[in-house]
Design an enzyme around this catalytic site. Sequence first.
Site, short mmCIF file in Angstrom:
data_model
loop_
_atom_site.label_atom_id
_atom_site.label_comp_id
_atom_site.label_asym_id
_atom_site.label_seq_id
_atom_site.Cartn_x
_atom_site.Cartn_y
_atom_site.Cartn_z
N HIS A 174 21.36 32.49 9.77
CA HIS A 174 20.26 31.62 10.19
C HIS A 174 19.01 32.47 10.42
O HIS A 174 18.94 33.23 11.38
CB HIS A 174 20.73 30.97 11.50
CG HIS A 174 19.81 29.94 12.05
ND1 HIS A 174 19.64 28.71 11.47
CD2 HIS A 174 19.02 29.94 13.16
CE1 HIS A 174 18.80 27.99 12.20
NE2 HIS A 174 18.40 28.73 13.22
N SER A 190 14.41 26.12 11.40
CA SER A 190 15.28 25.66 12.47
C SER A 190 14.66 24.46 13.20
O SER A 190 14.29 23.49 12.55
CB SER A 190 15.58 26.83 13.39
OG SER A 190 16.79 26.64 14.02
N TRP A 215 26.48 26.03 11.52
CA TRP A 215 26.02 25.15 12.60
C TRP A 215 25.02 24.11 12.06
O TRP A 215 24.96 22.98 12.52
CB TRP A 215 25.35 26.04 13.66
CG TRP A 215 24.84 25.38 14.90
CD1 TRP A 215 23.55 25.41 15.35
CD2 TRP A 215 25.59 24.64 15.88
NE1 TRP A 215 23.46 24.73 16.54
CE2 TRP A 215 24.69 24.26 16.89
CE3 TRP A 215 26.93 24.28 15.99
CZ2 TRP A 215 25.08 23.51 18.00
CZ3 TRP A 215 27.32 23.54 17.10
CH2 TRP A 215 26.39 23.16 18.08
N LYS A 273 12.86 21.08 11.45
CA LYS A 273 12.94 19.65 11.75
C LYS A 273 11.51 19.13 11.91
O LYS A 273 11.13 18.06 11.43
CB LYS A 273 13.72 19.42 13.06
CG LYS A 273 15.06 20.15 13.18
CD LYS A 273 15.75 19.82 14.52
CE LYS A 273 16.72 20.87 15.05
NZ LYS A 273 17.85 21.28 14.30
C1 GCU Z 1 19.83 25.63 18.32
C2 GCU Z 1 19.90 24.15 18.00
C3 GCU Z 1 19.47 23.86 16.56
C4 GCU Z 1 18.12 24.50 16.30
C5 GCU Z 1 18.12 25.94 16.67
C6 GCU Z 1 16.76 26.63 16.60
O1 GCU Z 1 20.78 26.33 17.60
O2 GCU Z 1 21.22 23.73 18.24
O3 GCU Z 1 19.39 22.47 16.34
O4 GCU Z 1 17.77 24.30 14.95
O5 GCU Z 1 18.53 26.10 18.02
O6 GCU Z 1 15.74 25.99 16.56
O7 GCU Z 1 16.73 27.85 16.64
#
Ligand code: GCU
Length: 434
Positions: A412, A271, A362, A275
Site C-alpha cells: 500500500h 488511500s 485490505w 476515495k
Molecule cells: C486505513 C483505512 C483505509 C484507508 C487507509 C488510509 O487503512 O482502513 O480505508 O484507505 O487507512 O487512508 O491510509
Amino acid sequence: MKAGIGVCASSILMLATAAFPLLPAQEQEPNYDEKKVPDYVLPDPLTTGDGRRVANARDWREVRRPEILELFRSQMYGRRPGPPRELRSRVTSMESRALGGTAVRKEVSLYLNTDRELPRMDLLIYLPASRSGPVPAFLGLNFNGNHSIHPDPGISLTRTWMRPSKVEGAVLENRATEKGRGTLSRRWPVEKIIGRGYALVTAYYGDTDPDDDDEFRNGVHPLFYRPGQTRPDADEWGSIAAWAWGLSRALDYLETDPGVDQHKVALLGHSRLGKTALWAGAEDERFALVISNNSGCGGAALSRRRFGETVARINRVFPHWFCGNFKQYGGREERLPMDQHLLVALMAPRPVYVASAVEDRWADPRGEYLSARHASPVYALLGVPGLPGDSMPGVNQPLMGTIGYHIRSGRHDVTDYDWDRYLDFADRHLRKGP
Ligand code: GCU
C-alpha cells in the site's frame, strides 16, 4: 462466489428482511479468502432505479447519472454546500528558480471563510520553468503537510494542526516541524512530473478538515451550519466530502492561475485520499481526469464483496468519513442502492485510472478491478472505450483505455511505478490536442 449485474432486487430483499429481521450489523474478522466472498448482484449502471433501460447518452446524462449521484450524496458521502460567497486568495511566496532552476515554486493561500484568516487552504505549486504557456496539472492532497512532499527548504511548514503520525520512524507532532520536511517525498516525484511538462499542485488535507472524529467542530463544516445546527444532518457531508470540496476550491483558484491549463487538471489521491479523489471527480466535472491509488473500501473497491475492509469496520473506525446514513449499511451491503462501480462510472466519459497493489489486500485489489470493469458499459454507451479486456490483468501489466487499471507488486503506497503509469495515461488523454 457468484456475482452478477442485474436490477437490484431491493423489493424482494425488503420482503425477506421484514419476515426474518437481519442480525444487527456485525463486524467479522476480515475475509481474505476469495471463496468466502458472498454471492452478490450489482446494480446495473444502465437500468434506472425504477427499472427503465438507459438507451443513449441523453438518458445517462439527464436521468441515470443524476440519480446515481444523488444516491452517493444522500447515502454515502453526504451533500456538500456550494463555494464560499467569495474565495480570497493570496500568493504568499514565489521562487522562479526553484529545484536548481528547473521549476517555479509558488505558494498560495485560499481563505475559505470570507473575512477570516481560518480555515485556509495553503496550496503548493510547482510549474516547469521551461513552459511556454499554461500546462496540464496534477492536483492531489497530501497526508503530512506540504513540506513533507519534497526536501526543498523553500516550502513553508504547514501551519494548521497536524495529525500526530509516524512516518518512516520519525514521530511528527501536532505542529509541523523541520523533522517532517521531505518525509513523504518518495510519493511525490516532483522533478519527474515537471520534467514531463506537468505542474504539481498539492495541499495538506487537514486544512479543510482535520482528520479526527471531533463531531465536526473544526474544519469547514461549521461555516455552513444553519442557525442552531451543531453537526451535519444524516445526509450531509462527512470529512471525505469536505476534502473533496476543498479540491474544488483549489480548482476555482487554478482557473485564475495563468500557469495552469484549467481544462487539464488531473486529480490524484492515495488511500483515503483516493476515495476523496473519486468523490471529488464525481461531484465536480471540471476535473479532466481522476486517479485513485489503492483507495479500497469506500473508494474503488466493491462494498458487496466484503473482502478486507468492510463497510461496518470503516464506519466504526472512521465514523466521520461518511455521512450518517451510510452507517445503516454495515453488514447489510446488499441493501446499498449503489456500489462503487457506479462511482467510477460517474467519471464517464472522462478518463479515470484505478490502481491496486498486490500486498494491499485490505483494499481488495480484485474489488477495485471489478469496479473499473463494471463501469465500462457506461463508457461504451457514451462512445469511448472503457477498460480493455475482460479479465483482471497480471501483476505490473497495466490496462489503458479511457479507464485504466493496474495491479503492481508491493505494498500500500504510491511508487514510481504508479507515477510512470499515471504520467503515460495523462499524456495519452490530456496531450491529444484541444
Ligand atoms: C486505513 C483505512 C483505509 C484507508 C487507509 C488510509 O487503512 O482502513 O480505508 O484507505 O487507512 O487512508 O491510509
